[in-house]
Write a protein that holds these residues in place. Structure first.
Motif, PDB file in Angstrom:
ATOM      1  N   GLN A 105       0.839  -1.205   0.000  1.00  0.00           N
ATOM      2  CA  GLN A 105       0.000   0.000   0.000  1.00  0.00           C
ATOM      3  C   GLN A 105       0.871   1.251   0.000  1.00  0.00           C
ATOM      4  O   GLN A 105       1.856   1.322   0.744  1.00  0.00           O
ATOM      5  CB  GLN A 105      -0.868  -0.026   1.256  1.00  0.00           C
ATOM      6  N   ARG A 106       0.476   2.248  -0.813  1.00  0.00           N
ATOM      7  CA  ARG A 106       1.218   3.503  -0.871  1.00  0.00           C
ATOM      8  C   ARG A 106       0.269   4.674  -0.620  1.00  0.00           C
ATOM      9  O   ARG A 106      -0.347   5.216  -1.540  1.00  0.00           O
ATOM     10  CB  ARG A 106       1.911   3.640  -2.223  1.00  0.00           C
ATOM     11  N   PRO A 107       0.141   5.066   0.638  1.00  0.00           N
ATOM     12  CA  PRO A 107      -0.833   6.097   1.012  1.00  0.00           C
ATOM     13  C   PRO A 107      -0.637   7.442   0.322  1.00  0.00           C
ATOM     14  O   PRO A 107      -1.614   8.141   0.051  1.00  0.00           O
ATOM     15  CB  PRO A 107      -0.637   6.216   2.527  1.00  0.00           C
ATOM     16  N   LEU A 108       0.613   7.829   0.033  1.00  0.00           N
ATOM     17  CA  LEU A 108       0.833   9.125  -0.612  1.00  0.00           C
ATOM     18  C   LEU A 108       0.210   9.162  -2.006  1.00  0.00           C
ATOM     19  O   LEU A 108      -0.233  10.211  -2.476  1.00  0.00           O
ATOM     20  CB  LEU A 108       2.330   9.436  -0.700  1.00  0.00           C
ATOM     21  N   GLU A 109       0.156   8.019  -2.675  1.00  0.00           N
ATOM     22  CA  GLU A 109      -0.472   7.947  -3.992  1.00  0.00           C
ATOM     23  C   GLU A 109      -1.988   8.032  -3.897  1.00  0.00           C
ATOM     24  O   GLU A 109      -2.665   8.289  -4.891  1.00  0.00           O
ATOM     25  CB  GLU A 109      -0.079   6.644  -4.690  1.00  0.00           C
ATOM     26  N   LEU A 110      -2.518   7.813  -2.688  1.00  0.00           N
ATOM     27  CA  LEU A 110      -3.967   7.821  -2.473  1.00  0.00           C
ATOM     28  C   LEU A 110      -4.453   9.107  -1.822  1.00  0.00           C
ATOM     29  O   LEU A 110      -5.609   9.195  -1.423  1.00  0.00           O
ATOM     30  CB  LEU A 110      -4.357   6.613  -1.613  1.00  0.00           C
ATOM     31  N   GLY A 111      -3.552  10.090  -1.679  1.00  0.00           N
ATOM     32  CA  GLY A 111      -3.980  11.397  -1.179  1.00  0.00           C
ATOM     33  C   GLY A 111      -3.451  11.800   0.174  1.00  0.00           C
ATOM     34  O   GLY A 111      -3.653  12.938   0.602  1.00  0.00           O
ATOM     35  N   ALA A 112      -2.780  10.898   0.894  1.00  0.00           N
ATOM     36  CA  ALA A 112      -2.258  11.245   2.217  1.00  0.00           C
ATOM     37  C   ALA A 112      -1.147  12.289   2.091  1.00  0.00           C
ATOM     38  O   ALA A 112      -0.421  12.332   1.094  1.00  0.00           O
ATOM     39  CB  ALA A 112      -1.728  10.006   2.926  1.00  0.00           C
ATOM     40  N   ASP A 113      -1.010  13.112   3.121  1.00  0.00           N
ATOM     41  CA  ASP A 113       0.047  14.126   3.154  1.00  0.00           C
ATOM     42  C   ASP A 113       1.341  13.582   3.734  1.00  0.00           C
ATOM     43  O   ASP A 113       2.425  13.987   3.335  1.00  0.00           O
ATOM     44  CB  ASP A 113      -0.417  15.326   3.992  1.00  0.00           C
ATOM     45  N   ILE A 114       1.199  12.678   4.690  1.00  0.00           N
ATOM     46  CA  ILE A 114       2.355  12.081   5.360  1.00  0.00           C
ATOM     47  C   ILE A 114       2.096  10.589   5.535  1.00  0.00           C
ATOM     48  O   ILE A 114       0.982  10.176   5.868  1.00  0.00           O
ATOM     49  CB  ILE A 114       2.592  12.721   6.747  1.00  0.00           C
ATOM     50  N   VAL A 115       3.117   9.774   5.308  1.00  0.00           N
ATOM     51  CA  VAL A 115       3.045   8.356   5.638  1.00  0.00           C
ATOM     52  C   VAL A 115       4.160   8.065   6.634  1.00  0.00           C
ATOM     53  O   VAL A 115       5.263   8.617   6.528  1.00  0.00           O
ATOM     54  CB  VAL A 115       3.165   7.459   4.389  1.00  0.00           C
ATOM     55  N   LEU A 116       3.844   7.251   7.615  1.00  0.00           N
ATOM     56  CA  LEU A 116       4.851   6.844   8.594  1.00  0.00           C
ATOM     57  C   LEU A 116       4.673   5.366   8.890  1.00  0.00           C
ATOM     58  O   LEU A 116       3.652   4.771   8.550  1.00  0.00           O
ATOM     59  CB  LEU A 116       4.742   7.682   9.868  1.00  0.00           C
ATOM     60  N   ALA A 117       5.680   4.792   9.504  1.00  0.00           N
ATOM     61  CA  ALA A 117       5.592   3.376   9.861  1.00  0.00           C
ATOM     62  C   ALA A 117       6.672   3.022  10.857  1.00  0.00           C
ATOM     63  O   ALA A 117       7.674   3.733  10.995  1.00  0.00           O
ATOM     64  CB  ALA A 117       5.727   2.488   8.626  1.00  0.00           C
ATOM     65  N   SER A 118       6.459   1.919  11.521  1.00  0.00           N
ATOM     66  CA  SER A 118       7.505   1.322  12.335  1.00  0.00           C
ATOM     67  C   SER A 118       8.375   0.496  11.400  1.00  0.00           C
ATOM     68  O   SER A 118       7.941  -0.535  10.870  1.00  0.00           O
ATOM     69  CB  SER A 118       6.904   0.435  13.422  1.00  0.00           C
ATOM     70  N   GLY A 119       9.618   0.929  11.204  1.00  0.00           N
ATOM     71  CA  GLY A 119      10.542   0.166  10.370  1.00  0.00           C
ATOM     72  C   GLY A 119      10.980  -1.125  11.030  1.00  0.00           C
ATOM     73  O   GLY A 119      11.565  -1.990  10.385  1.00  0.00           O
ATOM     74  N   THR A 120      10.678  -1.262  12.308  1.00  0.00           N
ATOM     75  CA  THR A 120      10.959  -2.487  13.048  1.00  0.00           C
ATOM     76  C   THR A 120      10.272  -3.684  12.410  1.00  0.00           C
ATOM     77  O   THR A 120      10.794  -4.802  12.449  1.00  0.00           O
ATOM     78  CB  THR A 120      10.454  -2.349  14.499  1.00  0.00           C
ATOM     79  N   LYS A 121       9.114  -3.431  11.830  1.00  0.00           N
ATOM     80  CA  LYS A 121       8.244  -4.520  11.391  1.00  0.00           C
ATOM     81  C   LYS A 121       8.643  -5.049  10.009  1.00  0.00           C
ATOM     82  O   LYS A 121       9.704  -5.621   9.863  1.00  0.00           O
ATOM     83  CB  LYS A 121       6.793  -4.038  11.443  1.00  0.00           C
ATOM     84  N   TYR A 122       7.816  -4.885   8.986  1.00  0.00           N
ATOM     85  CA  TYR A 122       8.105  -5.517   7.699  1.00  0.00           C
ATOM     86  C   TYR A 122       9.327  -4.941   6.998  1.00  0.00           C
ATOM     87  O   TYR A 122      10.037  -5.658   6.291  1.00  0.00           O
ATOM     88  CB  TYR A 122       6.884  -5.412   6.785  1.00  0.00           C
ATOM     89  N   ILE A 123       9.612  -3.655   7.188  1.00  0.00           N
ATOM     90  CA  ILE A 123      10.790  -3.078   6.550  1.00  0.00           C
ATOM     91  C   ILE A 123      12.054  -3.772   7.071  1.00  0.00           C
ATOM     92  O   ILE A 123      12.925  -4.187   6.301  1.00  0.00           O
ATOM     93  CB  ILE A 123      10.869  -1.561   6.802  1.00  0.00           C
ATOM     94  N   GLY A 124      12.166  -3.904   8.390  1.00  0.00           N
ATOM     95  CA  GLY A 124      13.298  -4.626   8.982  1.00  0.00           C
ATOM     96  C   GLY A 124      13.171  -6.117   8.755  1.00  0.00           C
ATOM     97  O   GLY A 124      14.090  -6.777   8.274  1.00  0.00           O
ATOM     98  N   GLY A 125      12.040  -6.664   9.158  1.00  0.00           N
ATOM     99  CA  GLY A 125      11.676  -8.031   8.805  1.00  0.00           C
ATOM    100  C   GLY A 125      12.382  -9.161   9.512  1.00  0.00           C
ATOM    101  O   GLY A 125      12.062 -10.322   9.280  1.00  0.00           O
ATOM    102  N   HIS A 126      13.352  -8.861  10.380  1.00  0.00           N
ATOM    103  CA  HIS A 126      14.106  -9.936  11.017  1.00  0.00           C
ATOM    104  C   HIS A 126      14.147  -9.817  12.539  1.00  0.00           C
ATOM    105  O   HIS A 126      14.950 -10.480  13.205  1.00  0.00           O
ATOM    106  CB  HIS A 126      15.541  -9.965  10.466  1.00  0.00           C
TER     107      HIS A 126
END
Length: 379
Positions: free
Chosen positions: A179-200
């Motif tokens: 999912q890419r929220p900025l492409e859907l109209g959001a002004d800011i997207v954030l996330a915990s990189g601990t989770k799927y981005i880090g993944g380990h």
């Protein structure tokens, strides 16, 4: 580029000084300034670090934004965005928002004079009704944690922007692969990189991405001033993990959908919360705005069954907080991730004491089914 290529080639994936395919870890706190009072690209690692800058460019690219900022945790990233608020501002959040986010809003921001309203953000009319003249931010979490509600980001953004409000989306559960929220109209997207981005399950991190130069300048100022930046070592590890994000998420998506279908057929399970099930109220919106349905789900066991016994006697699903790692995890939100939310508020928002949340990993699907089968049979 498709995201499967972006994770390998997007952003600054090599060292501009040497051409090293893998950017090195610049493990330094400060930098030699050759001219007193002159302009230096790097002065102090809290403000500038080549390893972190390389990661931030990759994260901005993955979220299809222009400005990315890496923080020392997901909550540090959320706190930085909440730093855009001041006393007298109003905030709209999801009624089943992550417990750490609720704690920040309820116990830290509210005493500072920032008010909030919690609504079912999947209902855009509820967002509209909650709008106040002093509302500044509409904070969306989709899919939500832990009930997996999916908010139509485009519709919610249209409503918020019509009233002159900013839209922030926590993309932790979906990741930029799904999912890419900025492409859907959001002004800011954030996330915990601990989770799927880090993944380990070996890095604590968070990030913020935007396309707005004005918002980026404010976030950068907060990052520099508060100092909750991601270290060079963690920045290196996160960029390394991103290279396999597409491969991992494809497996997470496939495994979770199979597990959701499997659990929906078990007599001991009263309800499965997963947007990938066609019977789910969130299915159509999720299918419209997501590439895959993600690796997260929650379940209600049948009344009277021993939730504690169930989660403690699984062999592959590890009883632990967090999510998004290659290994499968299981937890009870009321006792663990959402314990900071008062019980009456949890119950009013559908987070039952018996609710169980699963993070489905990338193990063999039949092994995962067998583990859940034996755990449920033991009940």
């Amino acid at each position: 580029m498709d995201i499967e290529t972006q994770v390998i080639h997007g952003g600054n994936q090599e060292d501009p000084l040497t051409g090293a395919v893998v950017p090195p870890i610049y493990q330094t706190s400060t930098y030699h300034q050759y001219e007193l009072g002159g302009e230096a690209a790097y002065e102090y690692t809290r403000g500038e670090n080549p390893t972190r800058f390389a990661l931030e460019s990759v994260l901005a690219n993955l979220e299809n934004g222009q400005y990315g900022y890496a923080f020392s945790s997901g909550m540090a990233a959320i706190s930085a965005v909440m730093g855009l608020l001041k006393a007298g501002d109003h905030l709209i959040i999801a009624s089943d928002v992550y417990g750490g986010t609720f704690r920040l809003v309820h116990q830290i921001l509210a005493p500072l004079g920032i008010t909030y309203t919690a609504v079912d953000t999947a209902d855009t009319s509820a967002i509209q009704a909650a709008m106040q003249e002093n509302t500044k931010l509409v904070y969306l979490e989709t899919p939500s944690n832990p009930l997996m509600h999916v908010t139509d980001i485009r519709a919610a953004s249209d409503v918020a922007h019509a009233a002159g409000k900013l839209v922030v989306v926590d993309n932790t559960f979906a990741s930029p692969y799904n999912q890419r929220p900025l492409e859907l109209g959001a002004d800011i997207v954030l996330a915990s990189g601990t989770k799927y981005i880090g993944g380990h399950s070996d890095v604590i991190a968070g990030y913020v991405v935007t396309r707005s130069k004005e918002l980026a300048d404010q976030i950068k100022l907060i990052q520099l001033s508060v100092g909750a930046v991601l270290s060079p070592q963690e920045s290196f590890l996160l960029q390394r993990s991103i290279k396999t994000l597409a491969l991992r998420l494809e497996r997470h998506n496939d495994n979770a959908l199979e597990i959701a279908k499997f659990l929906a057929e078990q007599d001991q399970v009263a309800h499965v919360y997963y947007p990938g099930l066609p019977g789910s109220a969130d299915y159509e919106v999720a299918r419209k705005q997501m590439r895959g349905f993600g690796g997260m789900m929650s379940i209600d066991l049948q009344p009277g069954l021993d939730t504690k016994y169930f989660v403690e006697h699984l062999k592959l699903f590890t009883l632990a907080e967090s999510l998004g790692g290659v290994e499968s995890l299981i937890e009870v939100p009321a006792v663990m991730t959402h314990a900071s939310i008062p019980r009456e508020i949890r119950l009013a928002n559908g987070i039952k004491d018996e609710l169980v949340r699963l993070s489905v990993g990338i193990e063999n699907i039949e092994d995962l089914k067998e583990d859940l089968r034996q755990g449920l049979a033991a009940l």
